[in-house]
Design a protein around this motif. Structure first.
Motif, mmCIF file in Angstrom:
data_model
loop_
_atom_site.group_PDB
_atom_site.id
_atom_site.type_symbol
_atom_site.label_atom_id
_atom_site.label_comp_id
_atom_site.label_asym_id
_atom_site.label_seq_id
_atom_site.Cartn_x
_atom_site.Cartn_y
_atom_site.Cartn_z
ATOM 1 N N LEU A 246 0.819 -1.211 0.000
ATOM 2 C CA LEU A 246 0.000 0.000 0.000
ATOM 3 C C LEU A 246 0.854 1.263 0.000
ATOM 4 O O LEU A 246 0.551 2.229 -0.716
ATOM 5 C CB LEU A 246 -0.928 -0.007 1.221
ATOM 6 C CG LEU A 246 -2.033 -1.067 1.223
ATOM 7 C CD1 LEU A 246 -2.731 -1.098 2.573
ATOM 8 C CD2 LEU A 246 -3.049 -0.791 0.117
ATOM 9 N N ILE A 247 1.925 1.259 0.781
ATOM 10 C CA ILE A 247 2.798 2.436 0.818
ATOM 11 C C ILE A 247 3.470 2.636 -0.538
ATOM 12 O O ILE A 247 3.564 3.765 -1.045
ATOM 13 C CB ILE A 247 3.869 2.305 1.915
ATOM 14 C CG1 ILE A 247 3.216 2.168 3.293
ATOM 15 C CG2 ILE A 247 4.792 3.528 1.910
ATOM 16 C CD1 ILE A 247 4.204 1.898 4.406
ATOM 17 N N ALA A 248 3.942 1.540 -1.127
ATOM 18 C CA ALA A 248 4.588 1.624 -2.436
ATOM 19 C C ALA A 248 3.629 2.185 -3.482
ATOM 20 O O ALA A 248 4.014 3.015 -4.325
ATOM 21 C CB ALA A 248 5.092 0.244 -2.861
ATOM 22 N N ALA A 249 2.376 1.767 -3.423
ATOM 23 C CA ALA A 249 1.379 2.250 -4.377
ATOM 24 C C ALA A 249 1.103 3.736 -4.175
ATOM 25 O O ALA A 249 0.953 4.491 -5.149
ATOM 26 C CB ALA A 249 0.086 1.451 -4.241
ATOM 27 N N GLU A 250 1.044 4.162 -2.924
ATOM 28 C CA GLU A 250 0.802 5.589 -2.634
ATOM 29 C C GLU A 250 1.972 6.440 -3.102
ATOM 30 O O GLU A 250 1.788 7.506 -3.707
ATOM 31 C CB GLU A 250 0.571 5.787 -1.136
ATOM 32 C CG GLU A 250 0.028 7.147 -0.761
ATOM 33 C CD GLU A 250 -1.436 7.312 -1.134
ATOM 34 O OE1 GLU A 250 -1.888 8.469 -1.221
ATOM 35 O OE2 GLU A 250 -2.133 6.297 -1.347
ATOM 36 N N ASP A 251 3.182 5.987 -2.839
ATOM 37 C CA ASP A 251 4.368 6.712 -3.308
ATOM 38 C C ASP A 251 4.399 6.795 -4.829
ATOM 39 O O ASP A 251 4.757 7.824 -5.409
ATOM 40 C CB ASP A 251 5.646 6.024 -2.802
ATOM 41 C CG ASP A 251 5.899 6.249 -1.319
ATOM 42 O OD1 ASP A 251 5.206 7.097 -0.719
ATOM 43 O OD2 ASP A 251 6.781 5.568 -0.759
ATOM 44 N N ALA A 252 4.030 5.685 -5.478
ATOM 45 C CA ALA A 252 4.033 5.652 -6.938
ATOM 46 C C ALA A 252 2.990 6.604 -7.517
ATOM 47 O O ALA A 252 3.228 7.275 -8.526
ATOM 48 C CB ALA A 252 3.773 4.227 -7.433
ATOM 49 N N ALA A 253 1.834 6.677 -6.860
ATOM 50 C CA ALA A 253 0.774 7.588 -7.320
ATOM 51 C C ALA A 253 1.247 9.035 -7.217
ATOM 52 O O ALA A 253 1.000 9.845 -8.125
ATOM 53 C CB ALA A 253 -0.483 7.376 -6.496
ATOM 54 N N TYR A 254 1.931 9.336 -6.116
ATOM 55 C CA TYR A 254 2.448 10.700 -5.952
ATOM 56 C C TYR A 254 3.526 10.997 -6.996
ATOM 57 O O TYR A 254 3.539 12.077 -7.591
ATOM 58 C CB TYR A 254 3.024 10.889 -4.547
ATOM 59 C CG TYR A 254 3.875 12.132 -4.452
ATOM 60 C CD1 TYR A 254 3.294 13.395 -4.423
ATOM 61 C CD2 TYR A 254 5.276 12.035 -4.443
ATOM 62 C CE1 TYR A 254 4.075 14.535 -4.382
ATOM 63 C CE2 TYR A 254 6.055 13.179 -4.401
ATOM 64 C CZ TYR A 254 5.454 14.422 -4.371
ATOM 65 O OH TYR A 254 6.229 15.553 -4.357
ATOM 66 N N ALA A 255 4.424 10.040 -7.220
ATOM 67 C CA ALA A 255 5.512 10.247 -8.180
ATOM 68 C C ALA A 255 4.977 10.440 -9.599
ATOM 69 O O ALA A 255 5.502 11.249 -10.375
ATOM 70 C CB ALA A 255 6.474 9.063 -8.150
ATOM 71 N N ALA A 256 3.908 9.722 -9.936
ATOM 72 C CA ALA A 256 3.342 9.811 -11.278
ATOM 73 C C ALA A 256 2.670 11.148 -11.513
ATOM 74 O O ALA A 256 2.712 11.705 -12.618
ATOM 75 C CB ALA A 256 2.337 8.680 -11.496
ATOM 76 N N LYS A 257 2.047 11.679 -10.455
ATOM 77 C CA LYS A 257 1.355 12.963 -10.580
ATOM 78 C C LYS A 257 1.431 13.689 -9.236
ATOM 79 O O LYS A 257 0.551 13.527 -8.388
ATOM 80 C CB LYS A 257 -0.096 12.758 -11.000
ATOM 81 C CG LYS A 257 -0.825 14.053 -11.322
ATOM 82 C CD LYS A 257 -2.251 13.782 -11.789
ATOM 83 C CE LYS A 257 -2.969 15.084 -12.122
ATOM 84 N NZ LYS A 257 -4.375 14.844 -12.557
ATOM 85 N N PRO A 258 2.503 14.482 -9.002
ATOM 86 C CA PRO A 258 2.657 15.204 -7.731
ATOM 87 C C PRO A 258 1.404 16.002 -7.383
ATOM 88 O O PRO A 258 0.761 16.591 -8.264
ATOM 89 C CB PRO A 258 3.862 16.112 -7.998
ATOM 90 C CG PRO A 258 4.668 15.348 -8.997
ATOM 91 C CD PRO A 258 3.653 14.703 -9.902
#
Length: 343
Positions: A246-258
């Motif tokens: 879940l944390i990895a997915a949240e970080d990835a979502a932020y990285a894809a679209k700050p």
């Protein structure tokens, strides 16, 4: 009819006797399952760092995905988190590499299982305008506030040593972030090494002297991580695997679209950390968030984190902050949950 009543009463008596005899056996069979259900809870100690994980905390996604009841407890610094874990009241906590190294040196049975962030430029040494402080060397005779045993504390000591100053050359005050903010407003301190949201506040009337990134480039990298009680982890492996996914997915979502200042995610981060929503996007940019693959790499859980903890502990011992070193800091780092999450 009258002859049936005694027999009916007798049957009820026999049934009650059988149920009474079997109750302990039934409870014995069910008890492990009931206990397991009662134990599906965790107390999680966090701090006020401005990271994407805060939005995940606010969403309730962890509780929904795991079925666990999560009690979130906010602390003022990594040292406080470590003390709470040592008391047995907290199973998972956020702490910087410095307090984690100190905890491992003292024998606390914890495991680092996730790199929450690479601090990079997210922690900075800021001098109050008008103090004449333009370099670390100018701190001689000045008063600096920092949370003790935090990554900022470690970085401050490293910066002083690099500038040829000892801790006796500077008045170093042990303060939690909210206390630093108040002391700054009163004019009680000349400088501070701190992170957001307090960092953003002091920079309004101060000047950045150096950052954690400057120190990292000199070979003393720092990070914030998630640590877990080893015994609890062994009984709750699935929870930890789901958590890192879940944390990895949240970080990835932020990285894809700050996230922009008005987004729901930024509002959630601001609410939990106490940061100004307008300052959250810039604060997030100051950190680096290792991906799931990077977590497993030699740079982090695959060896780099253990090396960083070892070097940090050695530095802390040389400065008198820990009394002894652990034989192997690698035993305090585990990549198993990340490895499983990657499958």
């Amino acid at each position: 009819m009258d002859s049936e009543r005694p027999r009916s009463s007798l049957r009820r008596s026999v049934a009650r006797a059988i149920l009474t005899a079997l109750t302990p056996l039934i409870l014995g069979i069910l008890a492990p399952g009931l206990a397991g259900a009662a134990e599906k809870s965790v107390t999680f100690a966090h701090q006020d760092m401005v990271v994407p994980f805060r939005a995940l905390m606010a969403s309730g996604a962890i509780e929904k995905a795991t079925g666990y009841t999560v009690t979130w407890r906010k602390f003022g610094g990594g040292g406080d988190v470590i003390r709470a874990m040592a008391s047995g009241n907290v199973q998972i906590g956020e702490a910087g590499s410095s307090p984690i190294a100190a905890a491992a040196s003292q024998g606390l049975d914890i495991q680092l299982f996730w790199i929450l962030d690479e601090i990079a430029d997210a922690e900075q040494l800021v001098a109050r305008n008008g103090t004449g402080i333009q370099s670390v060397a100018d701190l001689r005779g000045k008063t600096v506030a920092v949370p003790f045993v935090s990554t900022s504390h470690y970085q401050l000591i490293a910066a002083l040593a690099d500038a040829g100053l000892s801790q006796k050359d500077v008045t170093i005050l042990n303060m939690r972030p909210p206390e630093i903010a108040a002391a700054w407003e009163r004019g009680d301190i000349d400088a501070t090494f701190i992170w957001d949201p307090v960092l953003a506040r002091v920079k309004k009337s101060g000047t950045v002297v150096m950052s954690a990134g400057d120190i990292a480039r000199k070979g003393k990298a720092t990070f914030d991580g998630l640590v877990v009680d080893r015994a609890w982890a062994a009984q709750n492996r699935d929870f930890l695997v789901t958590l890192v996914k879940l944390i990895a997915a949240e970080d990835a979502a932020y990285a894809a679209k700050p996230w922009a200042a008005g987004s729901p995610e930024v509002k959630a981060v601001a609410k939990i950390t106490g940061a100004d929503p307008a300052e959250v996007p810039a604060s997030l940019v100051s950190y680096r968030f290792p991906t799931l693959d990077a977590q497993a790499s030699p740079a982090w859980l695959g060896g780099g984190a253990a090396k960083a903890l070892t070097e940090t502990a050695e530095f802390l011992k040389a400065q008198g902050r820990v009394q002894a070193l652990a034989p192997d800091y690698g035993r305090f780092v585990i990549g198993d949950y990340v490895a499983t999450a990657r499958q």
